[in-house]
Scaffold this active site. Sequence first.
Site, PDB file in Angstrom:
ATOM      1  N   GLY A  34      11.114 -24.367  -8.069  1.00  0.00           N
ATOM      2  CA  GLY A  34      11.955 -24.544  -6.877  1.00  0.00           C
ATOM      3  C   GLY A  34      11.231 -25.393  -5.857  1.00  0.00           C
ATOM      4  O   GLY A  34      11.669 -26.494  -5.535  1.00  0.00           O
ATOM      5  N   PRO A  35      10.092 -24.925  -5.350  1.00  0.00           N
ATOM      6  CA  PRO A  35       9.318 -25.771  -4.435  1.00  0.00           C
ATOM      7  C   PRO A  35       8.787 -26.983  -5.213  1.00  0.00           C
ATOM      8  O   PRO A  35       8.119 -26.824  -6.236  1.00  0.00           O
ATOM      9  CB  PRO A  35       8.176 -24.851  -3.981  1.00  0.00           C
ATOM     10  N   LEU A  36       9.092 -28.164  -4.724  1.00  0.00           N
ATOM     11  CA  LEU A  36       8.898 -29.355  -5.538  1.00  0.00           C
ATOM     12  C   LEU A  36       7.426 -29.653  -5.798  1.00  0.00           C
ATOM     13  O   LEU A  36       6.573 -29.443  -4.951  1.00  0.00           O
ATOM     14  CB  LEU A  36       9.621 -30.521  -4.878  1.00  0.00           C
ATOM     15  N   ASP A  75      12.473 -36.916  -9.433  1.00  0.00           N
ATOM     16  CA  ASP A  75      11.696 -37.844  -8.611  1.00  0.00           C
ATOM     17  C   ASP A  75      10.680 -37.144  -7.719  1.00  0.00           C
ATOM     18  O   ASP A  75       9.606 -37.677  -7.442  1.00  0.00           O
ATOM     19  CB  ASP A  75      12.648 -38.682  -7.747  1.00  0.00           C
ATOM     20  N   ASN A 105      16.824 -40.585 -12.265  1.00  0.00           N
ATOM     21  CA  ASN A 105      18.154 -40.977 -11.766  1.00  0.00           C
ATOM     22  C   ASN A 105      18.067 -41.728 -10.439  1.00  0.00           C
ATOM     23  O   ASN A 105      19.087 -42.137  -9.886  1.00  0.00           O
ATOM     24  CB  ASN A 105      19.092 -39.769 -11.676  1.00  0.00           C
ATOM     25  N   HIS A 182      23.905 -34.357  -5.864  1.00  0.00           N
ATOM     26  CA  HIS A 182      22.660 -33.578  -5.958  1.00  0.00           C
ATOM     27  C   HIS A 182      22.870 -32.084  -5.774  1.00  0.00           C
ATOM     28  O   HIS A 182      22.510 -31.284  -6.622  1.00  0.00           O
ATOM     29  CB  HIS A 182      21.639 -34.087  -4.924  1.00  0.00           C
ATOM     30  N   GLU A 342      -7.276 -28.830  -4.008  1.00  0.00           N
ATOM     31  CA  GLU A 342      -7.091 -27.391  -3.847  1.00  0.00           C
ATOM     32  C   GLU A 342      -5.684 -26.955  -4.246  1.00  0.00           C
ATOM     33  O   GLU A 342      -5.494 -25.882  -4.824  1.00  0.00           O
ATOM     34  CB  GLU A 342      -7.343 -26.980  -2.390  1.00  0.00           C
ATOM     35  N   PHE A 370      -9.550 -24.301   3.233  1.00  0.00           N
ATOM     36  CA  PHE A 370      -8.786 -25.203   2.377  1.00  0.00           C
ATOM     37  C   PHE A 370      -7.833 -24.461   1.454  1.00  0.00           C
ATOM     38  O   PHE A 370      -7.092 -25.087   0.699  1.00  0.00           O
ATOM     39  CB  PHE A 370      -9.718 -26.195   1.695  1.00  0.00           C
TER      40      PHE A 370
END
Lengths: 616, 616
Positions: A34-36, A75, A105, A182, A342, A370
């Site tokens: 989900g989180p790209l 992408d 796409n 989308h 990290e 970090f």
Amino acid sequence: MTLDQLKSYHSTRTDSICPGHPEIEHEGIEVTTGPLGQGIANAVGLAMATKHLAATYNKPGFDLVNNKTWCMIGDACLQEGVGLEAISLAGHWRLDNLIVMYDNNQITCDGSVDLANTEDVNAKMTASGWEVLEVADGDHNVEGIVAALVAARSSKSGKPVFINIKTTIGVGSKVAGDAKAHGAALGADDVANLKKVAGFDPEQSFVVPDAVYDFFSDVKARGRELESEWDGLVAAYGCEYPDLADEFALRVKGEFPEDWTKIIPTKEELPTAPTASRKSAGLVCNPLAARLRNMMVGTADLSPSVNMIWKGKTDFQHPDLRPTCGITGDYTGRYIHWGIREHAMAAISNGLAAFKKGTILPVTSSFFMFYLYAAPAVRMGALQRLQAIHIATHDSIGTGEDGPTHQPIELAALYRAMPNLLYIRPADCEETAGAFVAALSATETPSIISLSRQNLTQYPQYSRREGVAKGAYVFIEQEDADVTLIGVGSEMCFAVRAREILREKHNVKARVVSFPCQRLFEKQSREYKAEVLQLRTGIPRVVIEAYAVNGWERYADAGYSMSSFGHSLPGAAAYEYFGYTDELIASRVGEFVREVKEQGMEQFRGDFRDLNVTQH
Amino acid sequence: MTLDQLKSYHSTRTDSICPGHPEIEHEGIEVTTGPLGQGIANAVGLAMATKHLAATYNKPGFDLVNNKTWCMIGDACLQEGVGLEAISLAGHWRLDNLIVMYDNNQITCDGSVDLANTEDVNAKMTASGWEVLEVADGDHNVEGIVAALVAARSSKSGKPVFINIKTTIGVGSKVAGDAKAHGAALGADDVANLKKVAGFDPEQSFVVPDAVYDFFSDVKARGRELESEWDGLVAAYGCEYPDLADEFALRVKGEFPEDWTKIIPTKEELPTAPTASRKSAGLVCNPLAARLRNMMVGTADLSPSVNMIWKGKTDFQHPDLRPTCGITGDYTGRYIHWGIREHAMAAISNGLAAFKKGTILPVTSSFFMFYLYAAPAVRMGALQRLQAIHIATHDSIGTGEDGPTHQPIELAALYRAMPNLLYIRPADCEETAGAFVAALSATETPSIISLSRQNLTQYPQYSRREGVAKGAYVFIEQEDADVTLIGVGSEMCFAVRAREILREKHNVKARVVSFPCQRLFEKQSREYKAEVLQLRTGIPRVVIEAYAVNGWERYADAGYSMSSFGHSLPGAAAYEYFGYTDELIASRVGEFVREVKEQGMEQFRGDFRDLNVTQH
């Protein structure tokens, strides 16, 4: 997954196994995405796991572990930093069992990818050590895609494979090639039209044609056959390599191969001279890492600082790297040089942990500050209940000269609030041992063990590893105490020494509580909590920590804490600069105790006091 | 910088202007660096600022803004994700005024870069749209370096320039080419030897040879001359283009060009029907962005979701991109498509904000959850006192179907604890207006404005933008109240409705406090705080928010909050799933109030209550 379950997508059904993004809770989902950018990093971890387990357990004729990792990306995975970090590592390690299909796409939420990205993707992947294949018409040329997948699977390039497949988003619909395709639903008309074009009955929904059922009809049988073949292979392997087979079986079950708590040095074996807790962590973790082959330990380029190297460790590297670079290591290696990455370190570790959960226990390491870079991936590990141990050193203003950019002030507030994560800040060697016991025992939970750069006084007479398991415990009891001092991590020394000064100079009797982990403390009984914090007697409680105090208000009536960023000074001088001296702390606590005695604790309800008035 | 100041490096002197890493506080330092990868992203922002201001103000014969940005990097900037994101954007925007010198010593803390990175750096930079120059012997070939710098400055490639300079770390010392040369001091012997080799007197320290003084002797005069030339140019520009010159002068002073508060819609102009606060933010911010040319507004690929597009906006793009991609825009553009790069968005924005501080006010936007990706750069902005406004939408479990990966639970705890940052969570349109007033007024402080995806009830009868400026204020007063309900952001509606039910069904009289910003509230007088929270009457206070409660214990005795990650369900259903219903909240608060009445508030001191017993 049944058709009925498919219908629950985006519905109010709380039993849905079709959430908005794939979630690991549900069978057949390897990792929650989900989180790209996280997904491609997870895939690198899954591919690493295969390489590592294969190198460790496979024998001639016994390919116990030999799967490919297939990953589909869009992408965003090529734009997000964490994805780029992971791509670079996959190329470096030559993970030729990783095949990434890029659904190219050229559309993101804002519109054309060209709005924000006009680089030569294929050239970038090649430069990063990947083999690049292309499919020009991914919309219609199914055979072309299959051919590319077959070519990727049988490639002898010795590199991960990137298949750039040109597609059209929402192909065949009215919004084909448009950003509108989308996220929004197409609408009934457009869906009906699409179905017509594809030869479906537009009146029917959730129907699987018989031809498709036929095509997949032997999947179950094939699966069963493959599984039984593999079971046979493992059984035969057991006869040939009984020790390895036992170890493998145990790991696949997610169990440690021996009574691991005994590997940890006893209190008597730990140093009593001042010791940095980052060194304590090495003393505790290195024997574990040497013996427990589940553990894969790595660092974001801080080997000399984090002390996680054990004697005889082997680096995880592609074996052919050696002649080129003079580096040692191979895929059996369990020490990972992540480079200065990290975020990918933590995200790829999630992939390692998710590969038949329990088989690999990733241990990462960096400066605590970090772990803010790594936070999105640490969170994904907590969300997925993936065990990992994050060794976070240099965890206070005691870090010193590196200055405010390297001195965490507010970061613990994030990790103490994060669900299903243990943020543990031990005060000395013995508590560090306790931190590792807690972290290794938490098989469904990642942990951050937060450690000092600077030497810390050891308190063998007070500290107890069993106390860490309870989150907080009485460090120094005191009859008729006027105040409870809560000491945390590297600031425990101030609590203990201020106690002495309070007694000698201020006629104040203080007891001391050590509080390494809020989450573990919350799991204790009301009775235990009330006793440790002396809620019944109602004496004031003061927490001493060189962090923002946020969240401690639950356990304390006043805090000696930080309200600004840090400062570049040698560690001891930084403490002094911000008012962390035994005298000043004792004096401020003494004043507070007198005020409370005069006015009654009731006056202080809801009026948390910040006792550190040193302002910069 | 005096020789005496240089000697203060790593010393205990609190007046040192030579901290461990360069800090913006000190003259001549453009940005604070230290956390790896931030610097190159800052440099991209500085170069963007030049391009933008030049395109906006320069006229034929009047090159008001025309500097190059020179940036030195090491290996880490090429490994860290944030650096890679920024590199990709610099190539996309064809920032040919940016020159990056890569100190290619192939050594990091762990040893050889080959341990973790074996990619073809030059090819990767080329693929990312950069011109690549090389200097083979950076150790000794000073002329070669100078030639490369000159070539870069006069390059006509129309691309940012990457100069790959091969060097040896610790050249000439005993640890030359070794990781040991990275952080540790060389030692007296080795330093003496180095000095000898370089023709210095090994006995002397902190001596600048006369030849060096001579070489730089005319720097001051040259500088003065350049400055006076520029002043003359600006004066002449003022005659030719008086309006532009006034605007330019105001911006350079860091001032807004008009009475900007009047641009913000009044309460009467704002909608009264249920409105998502992400929409409210557009209603408030878009007129500001249209009029205030300081503002550069961008999004990490969420234009359709964050509502930050104003009528007539121009995209920041290289003008030549148009014919290639069909994209509109040029360097005068103030709307930035960052792509899916939250971290670089915030880090580059720091560079924009640091370019003659106040000249540009960056506004970023994304889902709140993805400000976890951006957090290291948001922190660097706070540390450097750089104003920026971060528009963080989809800020609660009301985000809905996207599920737990997209629903922030613990993130506010980080930002509420972060020094010098305003985390503002408005409850409706009027409070959103207040949030923008606060954020624009905070010229030394970045702000996060935290907004809902879902529609929110409007409370024009209660909400006050002036209240937001105080952090918290009385929303609904109540005589002889039994309890104070603290409503926050999108959960305010639960507080207001639970108040009604408490009165009707539980015979409990509740007052309501709105609490959009803890940091602003902390700045208020003790008197004001005591009044808002009714510390004197001692009635219990309950905070209602769909976040982890950590930190609210300072202001409340009990919380109705989240103790787990979220769940993929439509927004309203997600609230219900986690026990956020008016009835349940009223019932739990009612019980708590009864308990307090029976036992006395004193019994509850130090025993913060979690009232939400809904567990999943």
